[in-house]
Design a protein around this motif. Structure first.
Motif, PDB file in Angstrom:
ATOM      1  N   ALA A  11      -2.209   6.791  14.728  1.00  0.00           N
ATOM      2  CA  ALA A  11      -2.036   5.494  14.063  1.00  0.00           C
ATOM      3  C   ALA A  11      -0.582   5.298  13.665  1.00  0.00           C
ATOM      4  CB  ALA A  11      -2.931   5.414  12.822  1.00  0.00           C
ATOM      5  N   ARG A  12       0.021   6.354  13.178  1.00  0.00           N
ATOM      6  CA  ARG A  12       1.419   6.266  12.757  1.00  0.00           C
ATOM      7  C   ARG A  12       2.334   6.036  13.972  1.00  0.00           C
ATOM      8  NH1 ARG A  12       6.958   8.238  12.291  1.00  0.00           N
ATOM      9  NH2 ARG A  12       7.623   7.467  10.272  1.00  0.00           N
ATOM     10  N   GLU A  42     -10.740   7.048   3.444  1.00  0.00           N
ATOM     11  CA  GLU A  42     -10.041   8.051   4.260  1.00  0.00           C
ATOM     12  C   GLU A  42      -9.852   9.360   3.492  1.00  0.00           C
ATOM     13  OE1 GLU A  42      -9.079   8.165   7.366  1.00  0.00           O
ATOM     14  OE2 GLU A  42      -9.735   6.142   7.878  1.00  0.00           O
ATOM     15  N   TRP A  81      -9.400  14.026  11.946  1.00  0.00           N
ATOM     16  CA  TRP A  81      -8.801  13.150  10.925  1.00  0.00           C
ATOM     17  C   TRP A  81      -7.282  13.146  11.047  1.00  0.00           C
ATOM     18  CZ3 TRP A  81      -5.531  13.108   6.709  1.00  0.00           C
ATOM     19  CH2 TRP A  81      -5.742  12.126   5.735  1.00  0.00           C
ATOM     20  N   MET A 122       1.509   4.577  16.674  1.00  0.00           N
ATOM     21  CA  MET A 122       1.268   3.213  17.145  1.00  0.00           C
ATOM     22  C   MET A 122       2.052   2.217  16.299  1.00  0.00           C
ATOM     23  SD  MET A 122      -0.596   0.224  16.770  1.00  0.00           S
ATOM     24  CE  MET A 122      -1.944   0.573  15.644  1.00  0.00           C
ATOM     25  N   LEU A 123       1.992   2.359  14.991  1.00  0.00           N
ATOM     26  CA  LEU A 123       2.672   1.405  14.106  1.00  0.00           C
ATOM     27  C   LEU A 123       4.189   1.517  14.217  1.00  0.00           C
ATOM     28  CD1 LEU A 123       0.426   1.538  10.935  1.00  0.00           C
ATOM     29  CD2 LEU A 123       1.090  -0.521  12.172  1.00  0.00           C
ATOM     30  N   ALA A 136      -3.419   9.122   5.418  1.00  0.00           N
ATOM     31  CA  ALA A 136      -4.389   8.096   5.031  1.00  0.00           C
ATOM     32  C   ALA A 136      -3.742   6.714   5.111  1.00  0.00           C
ATOM     33  CB  ALA A 136      -4.911   8.370   3.619  1.00  0.00           C
ATOM     34  N   LEU A 137      -2.487   6.633   4.658  1.00  0.00           N
ATOM     35  CA  LEU A 137      -1.761   5.366   4.745  1.00  0.00           C
ATOM     36  C   LEU A 137      -1.656   4.883   6.188  1.00  0.00           C
ATOM     37  CD1 LEU A 137       0.156   3.120   3.763  1.00  0.00           C
ATOM     38  CD2 LEU A 137       2.030   4.776   3.958  1.00  0.00           C
ATOM     39  N   ALA A 138      -1.259   5.782   7.091  1.00  0.00           N
ATOM     40  CA  ALA A 138      -1.088   5.382   8.495  1.00  0.00           C
ATOM     41  C   ALA A 138      -2.398   4.882   9.074  1.00  0.00           C
ATOM     42  CB  ALA A 138      -0.547   6.559   9.311  1.00  0.00           C
ATOM     43  N   SER A 139      -3.495   5.591   8.789  1.00  0.00           N
ATOM     44  CA  SER A 139      -4.794   5.171   9.338  1.00  0.00           C
ATOM     45  C   SER A 139      -5.193   3.798   8.808  1.00  0.00           C
ATOM     46  CB  SER A 139      -5.873   6.207   8.983  1.00  0.00           C
ATOM     47  OG  SER A 139      -5.686   7.385   9.747  1.00  0.00           O
ATOM     48  N   VAL A 140      -5.073   3.603   7.499  1.00  0.00           N
ATOM     49  CA  VAL A 140      -5.509   2.328   6.918  1.00  0.00           C
ATOM     50  C   VAL A 140      -4.578   1.191   7.344  1.00  0.00           C
ATOM     51  CG1 VAL A 140      -5.862   1.066   4.758  1.00  0.00           C
ATOM     52  CG2 VAL A 140      -6.679   3.420   4.996  1.00  0.00           C
ATOM     53  N   SER A 188      -2.937   0.893  10.065  1.00  0.00           N
ATOM     54  CA  SER A 188      -3.162   0.503  11.463  1.00  0.00           C
ATOM     55  C   SER A 188      -4.496  -0.224  11.621  1.00  0.00           C
ATOM     56  CB  SER A 188      -3.080   1.718  12.387  1.00  0.00           C
ATOM     57  OG  SER A 188      -4.317   2.373  12.468  1.00  0.00           O
ATOM     58  N   LEU A 204       0.825  -1.206   0.000  1.00  0.00           N
ATOM     59  CA  LEU A 204       0.000   0.000   0.000  1.00  0.00           C
ATOM     60  C   LEU A 204       0.868   1.269   0.000  1.00  0.00           C
ATOM     61  CD1 LEU A 204      -2.938   1.033   0.048  1.00  0.00           C
ATOM     62  CD2 LEU A 204      -2.784   1.065   2.548  1.00  0.00           C
ATOM     63  N   MET A 206       0.596   4.275  -2.715  1.00  0.00           N
ATOM     64  CA  MET A 206       0.392   5.672  -2.324  1.00  0.00           C
ATOM     65  C   MET A 206       1.513   6.551  -2.856  1.00  0.00           C
ATOM     66  SD  MET A 206      -2.389   5.471  -0.470  1.00  0.00           S
ATOM     67  CE  MET A 206      -2.535   6.765   0.753  1.00  0.00           C
TER      68      MET A 206
END
Lengths: 276, 276
Positions: free
Chosen positions: A264-265, A238, A257, A267-268, B182-186, B188, A175, A179
């Motif tokens: 999320a970033r 998104e 948003w 966290m990952l 958007a990448l980070a959200s998806v 995760s 992904l 992107m």
């Protein structure tokens, strides 16, 4: 990546002789000159007939074509592994091989955009994750040999089911490539003449993986369609939500948003991921 | 970024005394201790009354609020510039200021995700593009002073119209932020438990700018809506084409899509862009 692995193993004092296989005479000569390999040949079937461990370092669909050839030529008990970017189709094909060979799926997470032996790097695997996907019915000792190889190259091994591997790499590798590529295309079409002059580290990093080899990525995409299609739909959702909030000037929704994405970033990247 | 600029100017031997303005007592103390500034205050209006050059280093909409305050307090002939990420709204507001002050839009292309004086870095601007947008009707000497400031900090100056600047940064900075987020959200939501463990340099780099400050990016997005909406539509088109080709297993179209993106990225990074 095969050249980097050979260099890494030689640097680590890996005890077995290594024979490199390449169709390119230039690659074979360069690998020999760099002492990455003890021998080099274009004849996969011939060299496999005396191998105890075979590492397939080609694009995914080439690996799928090579597996039965290698299994047919290899001596009894040969361990066969690979460095392919998706694992479900490869591990399914491995499960169909005759029981006299011992296949193990593998995937080191350390691609770079450049390819060819001139880009080989003995430190490529150092500290990087290397996924191993054991194949049902294969002796456990086979996975142990692949683990020893990966650890000799400096990688840290994670054992995963093929489906879990493919979903994870869709999210953190395939992904991102999609992107980065869409970004590069739109930025070049829409940014105007000043875009290139102003491009700085943000654009460079966000678009970097768009420089990956299309032939390799084509195989990756075609062998990981389910997770990728689902995640492309997630991205469309998104970005659609962002577009709607921006068009409406909805500050609270824009901020929500952005904050969700940042969390999320974090966290990952925070839990076991590469350092920032 | 204000702290980094002060450090860079002091390191370069910039001759004029520098007074830092911050609402945070901790930031003021840290800047004084690092000798980035000769003085520090929370009172913008008071310090501006004796300034010959004012640099506004706040988010875009704060700059828009500060401009009339600064213009009202500044001595005749004071040059006012800024480090804001979008230029059209700021340069429009600058054009409305009384003729006794000399405004010049500015934007160094060197943001980083961390903020606060503890993240300040004297080398932040070195070799980076610094866009200058002259304001119609303002004496040319004003832009020359801003150019001298940017060059003292080590940046290379590009003179641009505000609209061309905003379109370019939408493509190479704001759109990358939207894509990374958007990448980070998806990733995760969809990557599963293994995604974080397998994340390597590709995900780290592609998602890096998602860690940017949401408050700053909110201002950027709200003051650059036209180009951003158009480019988000462009991305939706690109990703939609990719999805359709992948769902159909259309190898030729997938390869064409990937090769187009790689060429676009090469073009943007090759001609004056940051090194790979």
């Amino acid at each position: 990546m095969g050249g980097s692995l050979a260099l890494a193993l030689k640097a680590a004092g890996y005890p077995s002789p290594i024979t490199g296989v390449s169709r390119s005479a230039g690659t074979r000569a360069a690998a020999l000159q760099a002492r990455a390999v003890d021998g080099a040949t274009a004849d996969l079937a011939a060299v496999v007939s005396s191998a105890s461990l075979v590492v397939l370092a080609t694009p995914v669909r080439t690996i799928l074509r090579q597996l039965p050839v290698v299994a047919a030529e290899a001596p009894v008990g040969t361990v066969i592994t690979d460095l392919g970017s998706t694992k479900a189709e490869i591990c399914s094909a491995m499960a169909e091989l005759p029981a006299r060979v011992h296949p193990v799926g593998g995937h080191p997470m350390c691609g770079k955009e450049s390819s060819g032996f001139e880009a080989a790097d003995a430190s490529l695997f150092r500290g990087k994750p290397w996924a191993i996907c054991p194949v049902a019915g294969v002796v456990a000792g086979a996975a142990d040999r692949v683990r020893a190889l990966a650890e000799a190259a400096g990688a840290r091994v994670l054992v995963l089911e093929p489906a879990a591997h493919d979903r994870a790499v869709a999210a953190i590798s395939h992904l991102p490539y999609a992107m980065a590529s869409a970004l590069a295309s739109v930025a070049s079409q829409s940014g105007g003449r000043a875009a290139s002059a102003l491009a700085s580290s943000g654009f460079r990093d966000t678009s970097r993986v768009a420089a990956s080899d299309p032939e390799m990525m084509l195989d990756v995409f075609l062998t990981n369609r389910g997770p990728l299609l689902e995640m492309l739909d997630g991205v469309a959702g998104e970005l659609g939500a962002l577009r709607a909030a921006l068009a409406a000037g909805d500050e609270a929704e824009l901020l929500r948003w952005m904050e969700t994405a940042r969390a999320a970033r974090d966290m990952l990247q925070g839990a076991g991921g590469a350092p920032n």
